[in-house]
Design a protein around this motif. Structure first.
Motif, PDB file in Angstrom:
ATOM      1  N   TRP A  35       0.812  -1.211   0.000  1.00  0.00           N
ATOM      2  CA  TRP A  35       0.000   0.000   0.000  1.00  0.00           C
ATOM      3  C   TRP A  35       0.848   1.265   0.000  1.00  0.00           C
ATOM      4  CZ3 TRP A  35      -4.695  -0.104  -1.604  1.00  0.00           C
ATOM      5  CH2 TRP A  35      -5.509  -1.206  -1.360  1.00  0.00           C
ATOM      6  N   VAL A  36       2.036   1.189   0.589  1.00  0.00           N
ATOM      7  CA  VAL A  36       2.883   2.371   0.686  1.00  0.00           C
ATOM      8  C   VAL A  36       3.361   2.840  -0.682  1.00  0.00           C
ATOM      9  CG1 VAL A  36       5.066   1.111   0.959  1.00  0.00           C
ATOM     10  CG2 VAL A  36       4.811   3.385   1.985  1.00  0.00           C
ATOM     11  N   HIS A  37       3.285   1.951  -1.679  1.00  0.00           N
ATOM     12  CA  HIS A  37       3.702   2.369  -3.014  1.00  0.00           C
ATOM     13  C   HIS A  37       2.792   3.460  -3.585  1.00  0.00           C
ATOM     14  CE1 HIS A  37       6.023  -1.581  -3.425  1.00  0.00           C
ATOM     15  NE2 HIS A  37       6.904  -0.619  -3.560  1.00  0.00           N
ATOM     16  N   LEU A  38       1.563   3.553  -3.110  1.00  0.00           N
ATOM     17  CA  LEU A  38       0.659   4.593  -3.620  1.00  0.00           C
ATOM     18  C   LEU A  38       1.151   5.994  -3.245  1.00  0.00           C
ATOM     19  CD1 LEU A  38      -2.826   2.916  -3.031  1.00  0.00           C
ATOM     20  CD2 LEU A  38      -1.527   3.104  -5.168  1.00  0.00           C
ATOM     21  N   PRO A  39       1.331   6.303  -1.941  1.00  0.00           N
ATOM     22  CA  PRO A  39       1.870   7.634  -1.634  1.00  0.00           C
ATOM     23  C   PRO A  39       3.311   7.798  -2.085  1.00  0.00           C
ATOM     24  CG  PRO A  39       1.711   6.327   0.372  1.00  0.00           C
ATOM     25  CD  PRO A  39       0.985   5.567  -0.706  1.00  0.00           C
ATOM     26  N   LEU A  40       4.087   6.709  -2.130  1.00  0.00           N
ATOM     27  CA  LEU A  40       5.469   6.810  -2.593  1.00  0.00           C
ATOM     28  C   LEU A  40       5.518   7.245  -4.059  1.00  0.00           C
ATOM     29  CD1 LEU A  40       8.498   6.350  -1.974  1.00  0.00           C
ATOM     30  CD2 LEU A  40       8.188   3.993  -2.795  1.00  0.00           C
ATOM     31  N   THR A  41       4.613   6.710  -4.871  1.00  0.00           N
ATOM     32  CA  THR A  41       4.550   7.120  -6.274  1.00  0.00           C
ATOM     33  C   THR A  41       4.206   8.598  -6.391  1.00  0.00           C
ATOM     34  OG1 THR A  41       3.903   4.899  -6.995  1.00  0.00           O
ATOM     35  CG2 THR A  41       3.377   6.730  -8.475  1.00  0.00           C
ATOM     36  N   GLY A  42       3.219   9.040  -5.600  1.00  0.00           N
ATOM     37  CA  GLY A  42       2.876  10.458  -5.601  1.00  0.00           C
ATOM     38  C   GLY A  42       4.042  11.321  -5.151  1.00  0.00           C
ATOM     39  N   LEU A  43       4.728  10.879  -4.104  1.00  0.00           N
ATOM     40  CA  LEU A  43       5.885  11.612  -3.593  1.00  0.00           C
ATOM     41  C   LEU A  43       6.962  11.744  -4.656  1.00  0.00           C
ATOM     42  CD1 LEU A  43       7.653  12.818  -1.323  1.00  0.00           C
ATOM     43  CD2 LEU A  43       8.247  10.471  -0.675  1.00  0.00           C
ATOM     44  N   TRP A  44       7.232  10.654  -5.369  1.00  0.00           N
ATOM     45  CA  TRP A  44       8.291  10.637  -6.372  1.00  0.00           C
ATOM     46  C   TRP A  44       7.996  11.592  -7.528  1.00  0.00           C
ATOM     47  CZ3 TRP A  44      13.088  10.035  -6.842  1.00  0.00           C
ATOM     48  CH2 TRP A  44      13.727   9.562  -7.983  1.00  0.00           C
ATOM     49  N   PHE A  45       6.764  11.547  -8.030  1.00  0.00           N
ATOM     50  CA  PHE A  45       6.423  12.382  -9.177  1.00  0.00           C
ATOM     51  C   PHE A  45       6.228  13.846  -8.774  1.00  0.00           C
ATOM     52  CE2 PHE A  45       5.836   8.365 -11.234  1.00  0.00           C
ATOM     53  CZ  PHE A  45       6.085   8.612 -12.575  1.00  0.00           C
ATOM     54  N   VAL A  46       5.518  14.089  -7.684  1.00  0.00           N
ATOM     55  CA  VAL A  46       5.320  15.468  -7.250  1.00  0.00           C
ATOM     56  C   VAL A  46       6.651  16.061  -6.787  1.00  0.00           C
ATOM     57  CG1 VAL A  46       4.137  16.968  -5.607  1.00  0.00           C
ATOM     58  CG2 VAL A  46       2.904  15.085  -6.675  1.00  0.00           C
ATOM     59  N   GLY A  47       7.486  15.211  -6.183  1.00  0.00           N
ATOM     60  CA  GLY A  47       8.817  15.674  -5.802  1.00  0.00           C
ATOM     61  C   GLY A  47       9.619  16.125  -7.008  1.00  0.00           C
ATOM     62  N   TYR A  48       9.468  15.419  -8.129  1.00  0.00           N
ATOM     63  CA  TYR A  48      10.138  15.865  -9.352  1.00  0.00           C
ATOM     64  C   TYR A  48       9.582  17.200  -9.823  1.00  0.00           C
ATOM     65  CZ  TYR A  48      11.279  16.481 -14.208  1.00  0.00           C
ATOM     66  OH  TYR A  48      11.687  17.045 -15.391  1.00  0.00           O
ATOM     67  N   PHE A  49       8.260  17.378  -9.728  1.00  0.00           N
ATOM     68  CA  PHE A  49       7.664  18.664 -10.092  1.00  0.00           C
ATOM     69  C   PHE A  49       8.262  19.775  -9.228  1.00  0.00           C
ATOM     70  CE2 PHE A  49       3.636  18.189 -12.711  1.00  0.00           C
ATOM     71  CZ  PHE A  49       4.010  16.972 -13.253  1.00  0.00           C
ATOM     72  N   ALA A  50       8.440  19.494  -7.941  1.00  0.00           N
ATOM     73  CA  ALA A  50       9.036  20.481  -7.044  1.00  0.00           C
ATOM     74  C   ALA A  50      10.477  20.770  -7.430  1.00  0.00           C
ATOM     75  CB  ALA A  50       8.955  19.988  -5.596  1.00  0.00           C
ATOM     76  N   LEU A  78       5.917  17.554   0.805  1.00  0.00           N
ATOM     77  CA  LEU A  78       6.008  17.342   2.251  1.00  0.00           C
ATOM     78  C   LEU A  78       4.852  16.478   2.743  1.00  0.00           C
ATOM     79  CD1 LEU A  78       7.272  17.897   5.007  1.00  0.00           C
ATOM     80  CD2 LEU A  78       5.944  20.028   5.098  1.00  0.00           C
ATOM     81  N   LEU A  79       3.636  16.782   2.315  1.00  0.00           N
ATOM     82  CA  LEU A  79       2.468  16.014   2.747  1.00  0.00           C
ATOM     83  C   LEU A  79       2.549  14.561   2.285  1.00  0.00           C
ATOM     84  CD1 LEU A  79      -0.377  18.624   2.145  1.00  0.00           C
ATOM     85  CD2 LEU A  79       0.569  17.880   4.342  1.00  0.00           C
ATOM     86  N   LEU A  80       2.957  14.356   1.046  1.00  0.00           N
ATOM     87  CA  LEU A  80       3.080  12.992   0.525  1.00  0.00           C
ATOM     88  C   LEU A  80       4.214  12.233   1.219  1.00  0.00           C
ATOM     89  CD1 LEU A  80       2.483  13.766  -3.238  1.00  0.00           C
ATOM     90  CD2 LEU A  80       1.088  12.230  -1.837  1.00  0.00           C
ATOM     91  N   GLY A  81       5.279  12.959   1.570  1.00  0.00           N
ATOM     92  CA  GLY A  81       6.356  12.330   2.321  1.00  0.00           C
ATOM     93  C   GLY A  81       5.888  11.865   3.690  1.00  0.00           C
ATOM     94  N   LEU A  82       5.094  12.684   4.365  1.00  0.00           N
ATOM     95  CA  LEU A  82       4.557  12.310   5.675  1.00  0.00           C
ATOM     96  C   LEU A  82       3.607  11.124   5.558  1.00  0.00           C
ATOM     97  CD1 LEU A  82       3.911  15.859   7.191  1.00  0.00           C
ATOM     98  CD2 LEU A  82       5.738  14.260   7.809  1.00  0.00           C
ATOM     99  N   ALA A  83       2.794  11.112   4.483  1.00  0.00           N
ATOM    100  CA  ALA A  83       1.880   9.987   4.278  1.00  0.00           C
ATOM    101  C   ALA A  83       2.646   8.694   4.028  1.00  0.00           C
ATOM    102  CB  ALA A  83       0.956  10.288   3.094  1.00  0.00           C
ATOM    103  N   THR A  84       3.730   8.786   3.275  1.00  0.00           N
ATOM    104  CA  THR A  84       4.560   7.606   3.009  1.00  0.00           C
ATOM    105  C   THR A  84       5.181   7.074   4.291  1.00  0.00           C
ATOM    106  OG1 THR A  84       5.078   8.435   0.781  1.00  0.00           O
ATOM    107  CG2 THR A  84       6.549   6.761   1.703  1.00  0.00           C
ATOM    108  N   LEU A  85       5.711   7.981   5.105  1.00  0.00           N
ATOM    109  CA  LEU A  85       6.344   7.556   6.358  1.00  0.00           C
ATOM    110  C   LEU A  85       5.331   7.049   7.368  1.00  0.00           C
ATOM    111  CD1 LEU A  85       9.063  10.330   6.807  1.00  0.00           C
ATOM    112  CD2 LEU A  85       9.351   7.990   5.955  1.00  0.00           C
ATOM    113  N   ALA A  86       4.106   7.532   7.279  1.00  0.00           N
ATOM    114  CA  ALA A  86       3.073   7.037   8.186  1.00  0.00           C
ATOM    115  C   ALA A  86       2.801   5.556   7.938  1.00  0.00           C
ATOM    116  CB  ALA A  86       1.789   7.853   8.014  1.00  0.00           C
ATOM    117  N   LEU A  87       2.899   5.144   6.670  1.00  0.00           N
ATOM    118  CA  LEU A  87       2.670   3.737   6.335  1.00  0.00           C
ATOM    119  C   LEU A  87       3.931   2.894   6.506  1.00  0.00           C
ATOM    120  CD1 LEU A  87       0.458   4.033   3.108  1.00  0.00           C
ATOM    121  CD2 LEU A  87      -0.260   3.319   5.391  1.00  0.00           C
ATOM    122  N   GLU A  88       5.092   3.485   6.265  1.00  0.00           N
ATOM    123  CA  GLU A  88       6.349   2.742   6.356  1.00  0.00           C
ATOM    124  C   GLU A  88       7.442   3.653   6.906  1.00  0.00           C
ATOM    125  OE1 GLU A  88       8.376  -0.171   6.824  1.00  0.00           O
ATOM    126  OE2 GLU A  88       6.666  -0.711   5.567  1.00  0.00           O
TER     127      GLU A  88
END
Length: 241
Positions: A35-50, A78-88
């Motif tokens: 399940w953590v791959h869902l926010p991790l994917t968002g983090l990776w792509f949005v992080g690239y946008f940043a 930042l929000l997606l990073g926190l969501a990722t760490l909340a799961l893993e």
């Protein structure tokens, strides 16, 4: 892109999409879905946008009109990073390893040298590392395999940095062409140590690096070729490594 929307909202580096998607997919598929791959994917792509928006802002000498996407994508990252760490929570140990390639890339943008070879290779290092992170996020037990897959991604995309430059910005420069071929030969020798089938794919990539740039291929043709090559390397890696 609309002028009224302002700069920095939509990345215009089309070659970056494969460099984002392939390591994430290879690592996630090899390590097994979670399940953590869902926010991790968002983090990776949005992080690239940043990263893209911040690079543009730095290149523009921090002009205010370039700041809104930096702020928006930075907050979303930042929000997606926190969501990722909340799961893993254990994934936090990987954050520091991205600091060096991130710093090199942003420093190059600030100096308006983001198209230089060092900046491109630093980006490739960060991309390859995501293979290990995506693998570690799943239930896969063999982190050694993850590093071999990451090495493969790094060698492939490092080769594309040389290859694309030799076909576009450095076209006609024979020395750079042969440097590109040499880089591909080294990569082929490395992967031969752990996957003969993958080495065969790299032999084809080496031949491409020697033959295609002098032919004057268009960016569209190069892009289509890169999509095919990325898929082949990813599939062969997953099957044979």
């Amino acid at each position: 892109m609309s002028r009224s929307r302002g700069p920095g909202w939509v990345p215009n580096q089309h070659g970056a999409w494969a460099m984002l998607a392939s390591p994430l997919a290879v690592g996630g598929l090899a390590g097994g879905p979670a399940w953590v791959h869902l926010p991790l994917t968002g983090l990776w792509f949005v992080g690239y946008f940043a990263f893209f928006a911040t690079s543009l802002w730095l290149k523009a000498r921090r002009r205010p009109r370039y700041w809104p996407p930096v702020r928006a994508y930075g907050a979303a990252t930042l929000l997606l990073g926190l969501a990722t760490l909340a799961l893993e929570p254990g994934l936090v140990v990987w954050a520091p390893v991205f600091l060096l390639p991130l710093g090199v890339g942003l420093a190059a943008a600030a100096a308006r040298r983001e198209r230089e070879l060092l900046s491109g290779l630093a980006t490739v290092v960060g991309s390859g590392l995501m293979t290990v992170v995506a693998y570690a996020a799943g239930p896969g037990p063999d982190l050694g395999r993850a590093w071999l897959l990451a090495l493969t991604q790094f060698l492939y995309f490092a080769g594309t940095v040389f290859y694309v430059k030799s076909a576009i910005r450095e076209r006609g420069h024979r020395r750079f062409l042969w440097e590109s071929v040499a880089a591909h030969l080294v990569a082929t020798g490395v992967v031969l140590a752990y996957s003969p089938w993958l080495a065969l794919a790299f032999v084809v990539l080496t031949a491409r690096a020697a033959v295609v740039p002098p032919l004057g291929a268009t960016p569209k043709q190069l892009g289509i070729g890169e999509i095919v090559a990325t898929l082949v390397v990813a599939v062969v890696s997953l099957v044979t490594v």
